[in-house]
Design a protein around this motif. Structure first.
Motif, PDB file in Angstrom:
ATOM      1  N   PRO D 123     -44.817 -20.927 129.061  1.00  0.00           N
ATOM      2  CA  PRO D 123     -43.435 -20.503 128.843  1.00  0.00           C
ATOM      3  C   PRO D 123     -43.433 -19.165 128.105  1.00  0.00           C
ATOM      4  O   PRO D 123     -44.442 -18.765 127.522  1.00  0.00           O
ATOM      5  CB  PRO D 123     -42.855 -21.598 127.947  1.00  0.00           C
ATOM      6  N   ARG D 124     -42.299 -18.484 128.140  1.00  0.00           N
ATOM      7  CA  ARG D 124     -42.254 -17.215 127.406  1.00  0.00           C
ATOM      8  C   ARG D 124     -42.070 -17.482 125.924  1.00  0.00           C
ATOM      9  O   ARG D 124     -41.448 -18.456 125.528  1.00  0.00           O
ATOM     10  CB  ARG D 124     -41.135 -16.342 127.962  1.00  0.00           C
ATOM     11  N   VAL D 125     -42.658 -16.622 125.136  1.00  0.00           N
ATOM     12  CA  VAL D 125     -42.606 -16.826 123.684  1.00  0.00           C
ATOM     13  C   VAL D 125     -42.116 -15.552 123.012  1.00  0.00           C
ATOM     14  O   VAL D 125     -41.960 -14.513 123.653  1.00  0.00           O
ATOM     15  CB  VAL D 125     -44.011 -17.177 123.139  1.00  0.00           C
ATOM     16  N   MET D 126     -41.923 -15.638 121.700  1.00  0.00           N
ATOM     17  CA  MET D 126     -41.528 -14.457 120.931  1.00  0.00           C
ATOM     18  C   MET D 126     -42.624 -13.412 121.028  1.00  0.00           C
ATOM     19  O   MET D 126     -43.797 -13.698 120.790  1.00  0.00           O
ATOM     20  CB  MET D 126     -41.381 -14.834 119.453  1.00  0.00           C
ATOM     21  N   ARG D 127     -42.233 -12.213 121.367  1.00  0.00           N
ATOM     22  CA  ARG D 127     -43.235 -11.166 121.427  1.00  0.00           C
ATOM     23  C   ARG D 127     -43.116 -10.259 120.216  1.00  0.00           C
ATOM     24  O   ARG D 127     -42.164 -10.352 119.448  1.00  0.00           O
ATOM     25  CB  ARG D 127     -43.059 -10.354 122.703  1.00  0.00           C
ATOM     26  N   LEU D 128     -44.083  -9.383 120.055  1.00  0.00           N
ATOM     27  CA  LEU D 128     -44.050  -8.462 118.923  1.00  0.00           C
ATOM     28  C   LEU D 128     -42.907  -7.465 119.107  1.00  0.00           C
ATOM     29  O   LEU D 128     -42.585  -7.085 120.235  1.00  0.00           O
ATOM     30  CB  LEU D 128     -45.371  -7.699 118.832  1.00  0.00           C
ATOM     31  N   PRO D 129     -42.313  -7.070 117.986  1.00  0.00           N
ATOM     32  CA  PRO D 129     -41.241  -6.071 118.101  1.00  0.00           C
ATOM     33  C   PRO D 129     -41.833  -4.701 118.427  1.00  0.00           C
ATOM     34  O   PRO D 129     -42.999  -4.449 118.167  1.00  0.00           O
ATOM     35  CB  PRO D 129     -40.642  -6.065 116.696  1.00  0.00           C
ATOM     36  N   PHE D 130     -40.997  -3.857 118.994  1.00  0.00           N
ATOM     37  CA  PHE D 130     -41.467  -2.490 119.223  1.00  0.00           C
ATOM     38  C   PHE D 130     -41.331  -1.686 117.949  1.00  0.00           C
ATOM     39  O   PHE D 130     -40.470  -1.948 117.120  1.00  0.00           O
ATOM     40  CB  PHE D 130     -40.641  -1.825 120.322  1.00  0.00           C
ATOM     41  N   LEU D 131     -42.189  -0.703 117.831  1.00  0.00           N
ATOM     42  CA  LEU D 131     -42.074   0.206 116.699  1.00  0.00           C
ATOM     43  C   LEU D 131     -41.824   1.591 117.263  1.00  0.00           C
ATOM     44  O   LEU D 131     -42.485   2.015 118.202  1.00  0.00           O
ATOM     45  CB  LEU D 131     -43.391   0.256 115.927  1.00  0.00           C
ATOM     46  N   ARG D 132     -40.882   2.278 116.652  1.00  0.00           N
ATOM     47  CA  ARG D 132     -40.606   3.632 117.135  1.00  0.00           C
ATOM     48  C   ARG D 132     -41.228   4.625 116.159  1.00  0.00           C
ATOM     49  O   ARG D 132     -40.901   4.632 114.980  1.00  0.00           O
ATOM     50  CB  ARG D 132     -39.098   3.820 117.248  1.00  0.00           C
ATOM     51  N   VAL D 133     -42.146   5.396 116.636  1.00  0.00           N
ATOM     52  CA  VAL D 133     -42.791   6.386 115.778  1.00  0.00           C
ATOM     53  C   VAL D 133     -42.754   7.725 116.502  1.00  0.00           C
ATOM     54  O   VAL D 133     -43.153   7.797 117.661  1.00  0.00           O
ATOM     55  CB  VAL D 133     -44.266   6.013 115.488  1.00  0.00           C
ATOM     56  N   LEU D 134     -42.248   8.743 115.834  1.00  0.00           N
ATOM     57  CA  LEU D 134     -42.206  10.091 116.418  1.00  0.00           C
ATOM     58  C   LEU D 134     -41.588  10.088 117.810  1.00  0.00           C
ATOM     59  O   LEU D 134     -42.080  10.734 118.728  1.00  0.00           O
ATOM     60  CB  LEU D 134     -43.621  10.679 116.514  1.00  0.00           C
ATOM     61  N   GLY D 135     -40.556   9.291 117.954  1.00  0.00           N
ATOM     62  CA  GLY D 135     -39.826   9.329 119.214  1.00  0.00           C
ATOM     63  C   GLY D 135     -40.434   8.518 120.335  1.00  0.00           C
ATOM     64  O   GLY D 135     -39.852   8.393 121.399  1.00  0.00           O
ATOM     65  N   VAL D 136     -41.617   7.940 120.126  1.00  0.00           N
ATOM     66  CA  VAL D 136     -42.132   7.060 121.176  1.00  0.00           C
ATOM     67  C   VAL D 136     -42.126   5.641 120.659  1.00  0.00           C
ATOM     68  O   VAL D 136     -42.132   5.383 119.454  1.00  0.00           O
ATOM     69  CB  VAL D 136     -43.545   7.456 121.646  1.00  0.00           C
ATOM     70  N   ARG D 137     -42.140   4.717 121.624  1.00  0.00           N
ATOM     71  CA  ARG D 137     -41.958   3.325 121.253  1.00  0.00           C
ATOM     72  C   ARG D 137     -43.083   2.503 121.857  1.00  0.00           C
ATOM     73  O   ARG D 137     -43.233   2.458 123.078  1.00  0.00           O
ATOM     74  CB  ARG D 137     -40.611   2.874 121.820  1.00  0.00           C
ATOM     75  N   PHE D 138     -43.894   1.917 121.003  1.00  0.00           N
ATOM     76  CA  PHE D 138     -44.964   1.030 121.478  1.00  0.00           C
ATOM     77  C   PHE D 138     -44.916  -0.253 120.676  1.00  0.00           C
ATOM     78  O   PHE D 138     -44.305  -0.302 119.613  1.00  0.00           O
ATOM     79  CB  PHE D 138     -46.338   1.668 121.244  1.00  0.00           C
ATOM     80  N   ASN D 139     -45.639  -1.252 121.165  1.00  0.00           N
ATOM     81  CA  ASN D 139     -45.759  -2.438 120.318  1.00  0.00           C
ATOM     82  C   ASN D 139     -46.829  -2.139 119.266  1.00  0.00           C
ATOM     83  O   ASN D 139     -47.674  -1.254 119.436  1.00  0.00           O
ATOM     84  CB  ASN D 139     -46.040  -3.684 121.167  1.00  0.00           C
ATOM     85  N   PRO D 140     -46.792  -2.861 118.152  1.00  0.00           N
ATOM     86  CA  PRO D 140     -47.656  -2.493 117.022  1.00  0.00           C
ATOM     87  C   PRO D 140     -49.147  -2.454 117.387  1.00  0.00           C
ATOM     88  O   PRO D 140     -49.903  -1.687 116.789  1.00  0.00           O
ATOM     89  CB  PRO D 140     -47.400  -3.598 115.997  1.00  0.00           C
TER      90      PRO D 140
END
Ligand SMILES: Nc1ncnc2c1ncn2[C@@H]1O[C@H](COP(=O)(O)OP(=O)(O)OP(=O)(O)O)[C@@H](O)[C@H]1O
Ligand SMILES: Nc1ncnc2c1ncn2[C@@H]1O[C@H](COP(=O)(O)OP(=O)(O)OP(=O)(O)O)[C@@H](O)[C@H]1O
Ligand SMILES: [Mg+2]
Ligand SMILES: [Mg+2]
Lengths: 370, 516, 342, 299
Positions: D123-140
């Motif tokens: 099943p789908r689960v809670m995923r990591l939040p995205f982090l926005r750094v210097l205008g780009v957005r990745f997961n931690p």
């Protein structure tokens, strides 16, 4: 004479220890079987029945071990020449695909030309697919582990993705069915064969569900040829010299590049033959998924067989038996993932007991002076 | 002297290896501040004994007293803690790391006791030690780029860095040039002056006489005797080692050279880094003579030999064998021209260590008709041939099924000599033919080389051992910085003169004069 | 192991799944569901095999047949040859095969096929209706015939609504690599798509994730996947392998099983279709009841339907009717191939 | 023209980073293991179990960070089995690596059944939040991977740990004679490689995803192995190679190629790699002792 006795003794000890490690692995496997609320006794008797229970089971174990022996050899030979071939998977695909295509494409060839043509084409293309990383290594210093991994993925794209679509006729993700003139002889059909049909009692092979085909014989012959090549020919001598000590080999007038390319070519050809057998003997077409990870299992087969061609036969038989018996375990209610887990346990323990073997040898030698 | 008063006392040490009693109730007593030589034939058990002392092997019996206290050396760390340091026969150096990194490994100075290496402090400590004992090294050089002599200094500094009081040297001189040996002995004296105690293993009796205070002799795993150095002669020690009299001086008749067989003209060869190593060398060797090449290691002799034997590409010039140009020949083709080659590095080139003796005796000759036909090996013949060689050349410690790596160095060398001599070579190129080999075997190998010459073969001998060059050669070519600086009649020169030539005429004091 | 004899009442069904095994979110899972339903509603027994290697297909089918199972089912186009061989050896055992038609079908085999192109046509039409950017996408698992049926239906459906719509098409070359699915979808959204349909098994999970991340829409496949990413999966194309399998089992139990037929389950007989566009579907409510989604999520799905898809329900129903009565003819790209202009 | 524009777009670059993340992490893990002398072809299996454990951790606690923790622990436990058999018992590293990979395939499906009562897809689960750094957005985890590159470089080339690891992989006997416990260090290095490979798995399942799918590592462990060799066992080199693979994979899923049949597009990264290797990269020489078990008192 003494020598022979010693040799037989070592072989027996080796076999005994391998058996012991398999038993230990199965004991650990009980834990997982119990977790699925099945009876380990039922499960393991099914494993045994499936692999060795009757004549048919035994022959089918041989059948399942065929591609594994061949990919095992394809890993073992280069290993002896100092090369790690992770590319048997791709070589198998290329060989199988080529054979599959030749098998259906040429419609008007007589069997005695069509079959050898299909087999040789597959073996050759497999060889080229193996020889390429050998060439890159010898001439451009490209590490064979990278190039073979890359070529595996390229082979998947070329054969399963592109090749099948190019030739496909039915909904199956496979090339069209090969013609009977390109099919490898099945043991089942031997009774009707002009030559084999005359062998007495050949009809014992005529049983529904026996899937063994002639490629098993080819695999055994390949092992013997590779054994001969490695240990009885100058070429093998040179390859092993390069594998152990490239500088020493060069001093001995051996051209290391030649050994590298040739070892990889032959290995590719042997893996190609594994693919040929699956295409022309087992599935009667080149089919997506028929590689079934044999190239990777071949690594374990090769090393459990101590990269000795004859050892590889035993390694292949072990994995063939686990596969064939594993299917039967599913009928006993043990799911396929437990079967995989048990296979992995067998690998762990066979590999670990190798160490015990070395230790025992040392102790025995030590006992000699005391 | 009561046994308790010894600096180190090893009693009744026994060590078993599969099939071998490497040490059999060995006794070794070392006095404080002495230089103690440990000698014996190849395989006598010297290295094993020292490995036990350094905590690398567990003895199967015996006791060790260190500074009067009984100790148990379960691992090298324990030995290091006690103040024992060892310079191993095969250097324990990590090739891609720098000198400093190798020295501090396992005991690294760190910034504020943290994780980070304090390279400056490390370098300083290395420099301090190197100044104190006169052991000059480049702390920032990578091991793989420095000479063997330098590497040895690094090994010594490693032990001193850990505060060693007892230093073990396992055949430290086997790979050194005369100049480096001289320097090493200076270092020994300086160490001794600082109160260090030294155990020194060597096969060169001259060195034993020159530097040691006392000598312990091992034979077949047993300690035979311990003697005061100044009370014995070289011949005495040799006899103790081998159990019979040994000819320490080579006997040979004057050469009777005939026609020229090898003719090198204006040869230029580069080294691994692409720099010129052999610069314009011209030489010729005649049948029936031994031409020695004397030179400090690293002056191009290795590259010259590799070029002659087809292992290295030449830049320009020509190599003629019997008036035939062979400079573009492969190693195999050159072998077929009846050129034999004893390589300087037996582990790298001479042998396939994981092959058994049978397979090693045909390396380079494996496609001769008697060993293989149409690509199929004839192991029956090979086995017969190997048995013959083992017997003829007295290769000990193994049958033909055993692996080359399990032979002692001396026997490995004999194996190579046997192989290279047994095909009636017309030209024999021998590089450091007796390196690391015991006196008995040296005698044997020298005799073989002279026999070859007397049978009409030409010999090109390369050796760092001046005494070997002088006693074997008929003519001597001196190589310096890739050039032949002079060619002399062996009978008309001495170590003094050669030493000068070998280091360039300017450096007057350098060279291979006597060791004292 | 299973007992050797069977009595008339307890019908035993053996099913050999395709190598993807259970959890493929596609035909394996659906067939399994059909059998589970048959187990509880008809009281049959069933056993399943997940072959590790397609070479096992034939052996597994044969072992079921030998052991006297009343119905042996093979799942997946790859198994058709094997099933034919075994069925020939056991003329008195009933066989069924999912997802491949046989040119000369044996008397003891029924083949269960689905008009995926018809269902996918509805998905394409819905995507085009919902799209505000005039740009939709299709992510396929592996690039081959069966999956081309989905692609073709979707393409034709979207173009039917809006001939100018852009349809992005791409394959992941893997049914089990969600990371790829996600990146493909992100790329398509980047290029302006706002609804993406997938026929990519586990890879499709990545498509849903991308939809959530970019706050766009996706359409599920095979089963009702609307609850996988509530509010972002606007509908799912249904392929009722479960019903087909169930009905086949039922026919064996009833004694009405009739072999020798290639059956096609189409829109007309609800063998394919699309999830309810107006009301919550049974599966969605069930997902809530089983705790897979929360009450809020269920509410989100409901609201989404109300606002987004309900307005188009009538149009979709109309199209469905037209396909059924032949006014719209949908091409099966799996059979005829992609049109040349693509 | 369009193809070239696509190949140079920013979004493609970002996708490359996402694809490269698990490769960077696993390749760094591989470097730890191989620099210490243990060939690790089990990265694939460790990545897979990490992916599963992350999902389980996130599902059972509702906190994806716990999932990350679990993924690392799972990677470590697999690595512990690997190290026990290969380092302690000195079994063949390649055989056991193959065994670990098979084990991971089996056990993840098995555990899906045990913990989630499903097979194949969780099943789908809670995923990591995205982090926005210097205008780009990745997961931690992407940031962690990027930060780890210089950190690993620092460890290997600036600390005494690194010095020891490097010497153990080159010349274990030398390290042993200096009192360094070779097998202990190898054990630890293998554990670290498991941790990093596990984390790579978490990236796949709860970093850039939110579910576990069987075999979802999809051969990335082997690609990471190739990246490690390609980068000559150097953290920065491996990072470069991983980025190249990531970029090539991004091209394959995003760029439209007019002249290449669609089925062959997925082969682009691999062909590209071969061309680059054959053309530009010199010899890759592994740490000298890698692959060989270390026995005390042997040369
Ligand atoms: N690791 C080992 N395994 C088995 N046998 C060994 C081992 N090490 C040494 N031996 C045996 O022990 C004997 C003594 O070896 P040792 O290395 O001590 O000789 P040595 O006196 O140092 O010889 P050399 O002068 O050649 O260096 C040899 O005969 C050898 O066969
Ligand atoms: N693994 C092994 N098995 C058996 N014997 C061994 C082994 N390793 C070493 N030996 C023995 O150890 C002895 C000494 O080893 P060592 O390295 O000191 O050789 P050596 O003769 O001094 O070498 P060299 O002079 O080449 O540099 C040899 O006689 C060899 O037989
Ligand atoms: Mg020694
Ligand atoms: Mg020696």
């Amino acid at each position: 004479m003494n020598n022979l006795v010693d040799k037989v003794k070592t072989i027996l000890i080796n076999l005994g220890l391998s058996l012991l490690s398999i038993i230990i692995a199965l004991i650990f496997g009980i834990f997982f079987i119990l977790l699925t609320e099945q009876s380990p006794i039922t499960a393991y008797s099914a494993l045994y029945e499936g692999a060795f229970g009757d004549f048919r089971a035994i022959l089918n174990t041989l059948w399942r071990s065929t591609p594994l022996i061949l990919t095992g050899l394809a890993v073992a030979l280069p290993f002896r020449a100092g090369l790690f071939n992770i590319g048997a998977e791709g070589q198998l695909l290329m060989g199988g695909f080529t054979a599959g295509v030749v098998g259906f494409y040429f419609t008007s060839l007589p069997g005695f030309i069509h079959l050898p043509f299909a087999v040789l084409a597959g073996v050759l293309v497999g060889g080229i697919w193996g020889g390429l990383p050998g060439f890159l290594k010898a001439k451009m210093d490209v590490h064979e582990v990278i190039s073979t991994i890359m070529l595996n993925n390229i082979a998947i794209a070329l054969t399963i993705n592109y090749g099948i679509n190019y030739f496909r006729e039915t909904g199956r993700q496979a090339t069209p069915r090969i013609l009977e003139s390109a099919a490898l002889l099945r043991f089942n059909d031997m009774v009707d064969h002009v030559i084999f049909g005359r062998i007495p009692f050949i009809e014992i092979f005529e049983q529904p569900g026996i899937r063994l085909h002639i490629n098993f014989i080819f695999a055994i012959i390949s092992a013997i040829i590779l054994w001969f090549l490695l240990f009885k020919t100058t070429l093998g001598y040179e390859m092993r010299a390069v594998g152990f000590n490239p500088d020493g080999a060069e001093y001995g007038g051996i051209n290391p590049s030649k050994g590298v390319i040739l070892a990889m070519f032959i290995s590719g050809a042997v893996a190609g033959l594994a693919g040929v057998g699956e295409a022309l003997g087992t599935h009667l077409s080149f089919m997506a998924g028929m590689d079934a990870g044999h190239g990777f299992t071949g690594i374990a087969v090769a090393l459990i067989g101590q990269t000795h061609p004859i050892g590889v036969i035993f390694g292949g038989l072990l994995f063939g038996a686990l596969a064939q018996g594993g299917l039967e375990m599913q009928f006993a209610g043990v799911p396929s993932d437990i079967v995989m887990i048990i296979q992995a346990l067998v690998i762990f323990f066979v590999a670990s007991l190798q160490v015990l073997k070395v230790y025992l040898a040392k102790r025995k030698a030590k006992g000699g002076v005391e | 002297m009561a046994r308790e008063e010894y600096f180190l006392d090893m009693r009744n040490i026994t060590k078993l290896f599969p099939g071998v009693k490497a040490n059999d109730n060995v006794n070794l007593s070392i006095k404080t501040g002495e230089i103690h030589a440990l000698v014996g034939e190849n395989g006598a058990g010297k290295t094993t004994l020292m490995n036990i002392l350094y905590g690398l092997y567990d003895p199967d019996g015996g006791e060790i007293y260190y500074k009067g206290k009984k100790v148990k050396l379960k691992d090298p760390q324990k030995a290091i803690d006690l103040g024992i340091g060892m310079v191993h026969q095969h250097f324990m150096l990590v090739q891609p790391l720098t000198v400093t990194e190798n020295i501090i490994l396992g005991n690294e100075p760190r910034k504020n006791k943290g994780l980070m290496l304090d390279r400056r402090k490390a370098k300083k400590e290395v420099q301090d030690i190197s100044k104190k004992y006169g052991l000059f090294v480049d702390p920032d050089a990578k091991i793989r780029d420095i000479s063997v002599g330098m590497q040895q200094r690094v090994e010594i500094i490693k032990t001193l860095y850990r505060g060693a009081e007892l230093l073990i040297f396992d055949e430290p001189t086997a790979v050194l040039t005369p100049q480096e040996i001289k320097e090493l002995f200076e270092i020994f004296r300086s160490l001794k002056k600082q109160g260090k105690t030294i155990i020194f293993i060597t096969h060169k009796l001259k060195e034993v006489k020159a530097i040691s205070d006392r000598i312990t002799v091992l034979r077949d795993g047993k300690s035979v005797d311990t003697v005061e150095t100044n009370e014995v002669t070289e011949a005495d020690v040799a006899e103790l080692m081998v159990g019979r009299q040994v000819l320490l001086k080579v006997e040979k008749t004057p050469a009777q050279p005939t026609e020229e067989i090898l003719n090198i003209k204006n040869l230029k060869v580069d080294d691994n880094r692409g720099l010129p190593a052999v610069k314009d060398v011209s030489l010729s060797v005649k049948k029936g003579e031994i031409l020695g090449i004397a030179g400090v290691e690293g002056n191009g002799q290795s590259e010259l030999v590799e070029a002659l034997t087809g292992l290295r590409e030449i830049k320009s010039g020509s190599i003629e064998l019997r008036n035939k140009e062979i400079s573009n020949y492969t190693a195999r083709k050159i072998k077929r021209e009846k050129v034999a080659h004893i390589p300087e590095d037996r582990h790298k080139h001479g042998l396939i260590m994981d092959f058994d003796l049978k397979e090693n005796t045909i390396l380079g000759y494996h496609d001769l008709d008697k060993f293989s036909k149409k690509g199929i090996m004839n192991y029956e013949n090979i086995a017969k041939y190997t048995t013959k060689l083992i017997k003829e050349y007295d290769i000990r410690g193994a049958g033909m099924q055993s692996f080359a790596k399990n032979l002692s160095g001396g026997n490995q060398q004999k194996l190579i000599v046997a192989r290279e001599f047994s095909h009636d070579p017309e030209l024999l190129i021998a590089s450091q033919p007796t390196r690391g080999v015991d006196v008995g075997s040296i005698e044997f190998i020298h005799k073989q080389i002279i026999d070859r010459r007397d049978n009409g073969a030409a010999v090109l001998l390369v050796s760092a051992e001046l005494s070997e060059i002088l006693s074997l050669s008929d003519r001597i070519a001196v190589i310096f910085e890739g050039e032949i600086v002079d060619i002399l009649e062996a009978s008309e020169t001495d170590e003094m003169e050669l030493g000068k030539l070998m280091t360039g005429s300017k450096a007057d004091e350098a060279g291979g004069e006597t060791l004292e | 192991a299973a007992p050797e004899a069977t009595s008339a009442q307890d019908t035993r069904v053996g099913i050999v799944l395709s190598t993807g095994g259970l959890g493929d979110l596609s035909f394996n899972d659906a067939a399994y569901r059909g059998l589970q339903r048959a187990e509880s509603e008809l009281g049959i027994e069933f056993d399943y095999i997940e072959p590790a290697d397609p070479a096992e297909d034939e052996t597994a089918l044969r072992r079921f047949a030998e052991r006297g199972y009343d119905l042996v089912i093979g799942v997946g186009f790859q198994m058709s040859d094997s099933l034919e061989i075994v069925a020939m050896d056991y003329p008195h055992v009933n066989f069924a095969h999912v997802d491949e038609a046989f040119p000369d079908i044996l008397d003891n085999v029924v083949s269960l096929n689905f008009a995926e192109w018809e269902g996918s046509f509805l998905a394409g039409a819905l995507a085009a209706l919902v799209s505000e950017t005039n740009n939709v996408g299709y992510v396929g698992g592996v690039d081959f015939a069966l999956i081309h049926r989905f692609e073709g239906g979707f393409y034709q459906g979207a173009k039917y609504i809006n001939p100018d719509i852009e349809v992005q098409i791409r394959y992941a070359d893997d049914f089990g690599d969600p990371a790829r699915g996600r990146e493909i979808a992100l790329g398509m959204y980047d290029n302006g798509a706002d609804v993406i349909y997938h026929a990519a098994g586990g890879t499709g999970t990545g498509v849903f994730e991308a939809a959530e991340e970019e706050d766009r829409y996706a359409i599920g496949v095979d089963s009702n996947q609307n609850h996988v990413a509530p509010g972002h999966v606007i509908a799912s194309m249904l392929k009722r392998v479960d019903n087909a399998v169930y009905e086949t089992v039922e026919s064996v139990v009833d004694g009405t099983y009739e072999g020798g037929q290639n059956l096609y389950f189409t829109l007309a007989d609800k063998g394919v279709g699309i999830t309810d566009l107006e009301e919550l579907a049974v599966e969605e409510i069930q997902a809530y009841e089983e705790g897979i989604i929360s009450e809020e999520e269920l509410e989100i799905i409901r609201e989404m339907k109300e606002e987004l898809t309900a307005p188009h329900a009538e149009k979709i129903a109309e199209i469905e009717e037209m396909i059924i009565n032949g006014e719209i003819e949908v091409d099966n790209w799996g059979e005829i191939g992609r049109p040349d202009e693509l | 023209m369009d193809t070239i524009r696509q190949m140079l777009s920013i979004s493609l670059l970002l996708a490359s980073f996402r694809f490269a993340t698990p490769l960077i992490l696993a390749a760094l893990g591989g470097i730890f293991s191989e620099k210490s002398g243990v060939v690790n072809i089990a990265l694939e299996g460790m990545m897979l179990i990490g992916a599963f454990a992350a999902v389980y951790g996130s599902a059972s606690t509702g906190n994806p960070w716990i999932g990350v923790l679990y993924s690392m622990l799972a990677g470590i436990s697999f690595a512990a089995i690997f190290a026990l058999v290969c380092v302690t018992f000195k079994a063949d590293q390649i055989v056991v690596g193959t065994g670990i990979n098979i084990f991971a395939s089996g056990i993840t499906i098995f555990l899906l059944q045990i913990f989630f009562r499903v097979r194949g897809t969780s099943p789908r689960v809670m995923r990591l939040p995205f982090l926005r750094v210097l205008g780009v957005r990745f997961n931690p985890i992407t940031y962690i991977a990027l930060i780890l590159v210089p950190i690993v470089w620092f460890i290997f080339y600036k600390t005494h740990w690194g010095l020891r690891i490097r010497s153990i992989g080159e010349h274990p006997a030398a390290a042993d004679t200096l009192g360094i416990n070779v097998n202990l260090w190898r054990f630890v290095c293998v554990l670290i490689s498991g941790l990093l490979a596990g984390l790579a798995g978490a990236h796949l399942s709860i970093g850039d995803g939110s579910a576990f799918v069987r075999e979802m590592s999809a051969g990335r462990g082997f690609i990471a192995l190739a990246a490690m060799i390609f980068g000559k066992w150097h953290p920065v080199g491996a990072f470069g190679a991983a980025m190249l693979f990531g970029y090539a994979e991004a091209i394959a899923v995003r760029v439209d190629f007019v002249f290449i049949p669609s089925e062959l597009i997925s082969a682009i990264p691999y062909v590209l790699t071969l061309v680059v290797l054959a053309g530009f990269i010199g010899k890759s020489i592994p740490p000298r002792a890698s692959g060989k078990p270390y026995y005390k008192g042997e040369k």
